[in-house]
Design a protein around this motif. Structure first.
Motif, mmCIF file in Angstrom:
data_model
loop_
_atom_site.group_PDB
_atom_site.id
_atom_site.type_symbol
_atom_site.label_atom_id
_atom_site.label_comp_id
_atom_site.label_asym_id
_atom_site.label_seq_id
_atom_site.Cartn_x
_atom_site.Cartn_y
_atom_site.Cartn_z
ATOM 1 N N ARG A 15 0.827 -1.207 0.000
ATOM 2 C CA ARG A 15 0.000 0.000 0.000
ATOM 3 C C ARG A 15 0.862 1.258 0.000
ATOM 4 N NH1 ARG A 15 -4.753 2.249 -1.286
ATOM 5 N NH2 ARG A 15 -3.128 3.281 -2.505
ATOM 6 N N ALA A 16 2.018 1.193 0.651
ATOM 7 C CA ALA A 16 2.854 2.383 0.820
ATOM 8 C C ALA A 16 3.518 2.817 -0.471
ATOM 9 C CB ALA A 16 3.920 2.122 1.888
ATOM 10 N N ASP A 17 3.739 1.892 -1.408
ATOM 11 C CA ASP A 17 4.386 2.268 -2.663
ATOM 12 C C ASP A 17 3.376 2.977 -3.550
ATOM 13 O OD1 ASP A 17 6.896 1.711 -4.513
ATOM 14 O OD2 ASP A 17 5.090 1.456 -5.720
ATOM 15 N N ASP A 18 3.638 4.249 -3.840
ATOM 16 C CA ASP A 18 2.683 5.017 -4.636
ATOM 17 C C ASP A 18 3.154 5.227 -6.075
ATOM 18 O OD1 ASP A 18 4.743 6.748 -4.182
ATOM 19 O OD2 ASP A 18 3.551 8.297 -3.196
ATOM 20 N N GLY A 19 4.167 4.470 -6.489
ATOM 21 C CA GLY A 19 4.661 4.612 -7.851
ATOM 22 C C GLY A 19 4.016 3.634 -8.807
ATOM 23 N N ALA A 34 -9.541 -4.280 2.030
ATOM 24 C CA ALA A 34 -9.958 -2.982 2.561
ATOM 25 C C ALA A 34 -8.854 -1.930 2.469
ATOM 26 C CB ALA A 34 -10.419 -3.128 4.012
ATOM 27 N N TRP A 35 -7.606 -2.352 2.229
ATOM 28 C CA TRP A 35 -6.518 -1.401 2.040
ATOM 29 C C TRP A 35 -6.545 -0.802 0.634
ATOM 30 C CZ3 TRP A 35 -2.216 -0.329 5.373
ATOM 31 C CH2 TRP A 35 -2.211 -1.024 6.586
ATOM 32 N N ALA A 36 -7.239 -1.444 -0.284
ATOM 33 C CA ALA A 36 -7.181 -1.048 -1.690
ATOM 34 C C ALA A 36 -8.008 0.193 -1.978
ATOM 35 C CB ALA A 36 -7.667 -2.206 -2.568
ATOM 36 N N ASP A 37 -7.684 0.860 -3.081
ATOM 37 C CA ASP A 37 -8.491 1.989 -3.547
ATOM 38 C C ASP A 37 -9.870 1.509 -3.987
ATOM 39 O OD1 ASP A 37 -6.403 3.951 -3.257
ATOM 40 O OD2 ASP A 37 -5.474 3.094 -5.048
ATOM 41 N N ARG A 38 -9.927 0.314 -4.558
ATOM 42 C CA ARG A 38 -11.198 -0.315 -4.912
ATOM 43 C C ARG A 38 -10.993 -1.816 -5.020
ATOM 44 N NH1 ARG A 38 -11.216 -0.749 -10.840
ATOM 45 N NH2 ARG A 38 -9.433 0.422 -11.643
ATOM 46 N N THR A 39 -12.088 -2.535 -4.939
ATOM 47 C CA THR A 39 -12.060 -3.996 -4.999
ATOM 48 C C THR A 39 -12.952 -4.466 -6.132
ATOM 49 O OG1 THR A 39 -11.681 -4.170 -2.622
ATOM 50 C CG2 THR A 39 -12.512 -6.133 -3.733
ATOM 51 N N VAL A 40 -12.425 -5.389 -6.933
ATOM 52 C CA VAL A 40 -13.182 -5.993 -8.027
ATOM 53 C C VAL A 40 -13.524 -7.420 -7.621
ATOM 54 C CG1 VAL A 40 -13.089 -6.750 -10.441
ATOM 55 C CG2 VAL A 40 -12.045 -4.575 -9.765
ATOM 56 N N PHE A 41 -14.795 -7.799 -7.781
ATOM 57 C CA PHE A 41 -15.245 -9.136 -7.413
ATOM 58 C C PHE A 41 -15.468 -9.974 -8.667
ATOM 59 C CE2 PHE A 41 -16.861 -6.218 -4.106
ATOM 60 C CZ PHE A 41 -16.198 -6.749 -3.003
ATOM 61 N N LEU A 42 -14.951 -11.196 -8.636
ATOM 62 C CA LEU A 42 -15.120 -12.141 -9.735
ATOM 63 C C LEU A 42 -15.930 -13.347 -9.277
ATOM 64 C CD1 LEU A 42 -11.551 -12.381 -11.365
ATOM 65 C CD2 LEU A 42 -13.528 -11.179 -12.294
ATOM 66 N N ARG A 43 -16.757 -13.843 -10.166
ATOM 67 C CA ARG A 43 -17.446 -15.110 -9.948
ATOM 68 C C ARG A 43 -17.650 -15.776 -11.305
ATOM 69 N NH1 ARG A 43 -20.590 -17.521 -6.063
ATOM 70 N NH2 ARG A 43 -20.783 -15.649 -4.789
ATOM 71 N N ASP A 44 -17.230 -17.050 -11.391
ATOM 72 C CA ASP A 44 -17.379 -17.815 -12.631
ATOM 73 C C ASP A 44 -16.813 -17.067 -13.830
ATOM 74 O OD1 ASP A 44 -18.686 -19.842 -11.216
ATOM 75 O OD2 ASP A 44 -20.638 -18.902 -11.502
ATOM 76 N N GLY A 45 -15.686 -16.391 -13.620
ATOM 77 C CA GLY A 45 -15.010 -15.732 -14.721
ATOM 78 C C GLY A 45 -15.547 -14.373 -15.104
#
Length: 246
Positions: A191-195, A209-220
């Motif tokens: 998380r600390a690396d901003d490059g 929860a540390w991420a800027d956003r979360t993408v959810f996948l199900r069955d591809g």
């Protein structure tokens, strides 16, 4: 964000393994964009396509249809040699099992990609020391992988993944072999690396929860995406318990 501005862009990407009745669709019409310095988590149950997504982003696999672009370059138009160059110079990989070379010290492990690229040894080692210092383990420079803890080994692996002009960091369950405290430390380093843009595959909501956003996948398929400020990012659609953002 334009294709040229994005570090990673997947456009209607589908990946099918096999043919005929035995064909398995690992990903189906997936769109994803990562900008410079963005931290995106990917979550989903086993078999949802998370590893396939990382392999495509890292040039280790080819989509059946759709396009994958890294720094504006369509990977379909690159030769195997050019893809290898792109992996070595622009893309960093962090794995669950560290993948450190046991016969090399920490500083030698981190410097190794630069030396493969023709950087003089002294300069490569100096950059490796800076990278180790950046992830908080400079004092381990002369130790071998067997002489450090799991959390320390993963920090060394992250330093190796980030050394040089890396723009994209792909992390596949990097906390899977670590205890809770070490896991939190490792995600904090990412998380600390901003490059570099970071794509983190995890099954742990507390790390997503540390991420800027979360993408959810199900069955591809992508079945949702949540920004960190959205409380729904703390609840996955797979029955996990809620967790608080650190």
């Amino acid at each position: 964000m334009s294709a040229a501005e994005a570090v990673l862009r997947l456009e209607a990407v589908t990946r099918v393994h096999g043919e005929g009745p035995r064909a398995v669709t690992a990903l189906k019409d997936v769109d994803l964009v990562l900008g410079p310095g963005e931290f995106v988590a990917v979550m989903g149950p086993s078999g949802s396509g998370k590893s396939t997504l990382l392999n495509l982003a890292g040039t280790l696999d080819t989509p059946t249809s759709g396009r994958v672009l890294v720094e504006g370059q369509d990977l379909a138009g690159l030769s195997p040699t050019r893809k290898a160059d792109l992996r070595r110079r622009s893309i960093g990989f962090v794995f669950q099992d560290f993948n450190l070379l046991p016969s090399l010290t920490a500083v030698e492990n981190v410097a190794f990609p630069l030396e493969l690229d023709g950087v003089p040894v002294a300069r490569a080692r100096a950059q490796a020391m800076e990278a180790l210092d950046g992830v908080g383990v400079a004092e381990l420079a002369d130790r071998f992988p067997e002489d450090v803890s799991g959390g320390q080994a993963q920090r060394i692996a992250i330093a190796r993944a980030l050394i040089g002009p890396r723009r994209l960091l792909l992390a596949d369950e990097p906390t899977g072999a670590l205890d809770s405290a070490s896991s939190s430390d490792v995600v904090a380093v990412l998380r600390a690396d901003d490059g570099a843009a970071v794509l983190l595959v995890t099954h742990e909501p507390r790390f997503a929860a540390w991420a800027d956003r979360t993408v959810f996948l199900r069955d591809g398929r992508t079945v949702g995406s949540s920004a960190a400020e959205d409380p729904s990012v703390l609840l996955t659609p797979f029955g996990d318990d809620a967790t608080e953002r650190p």
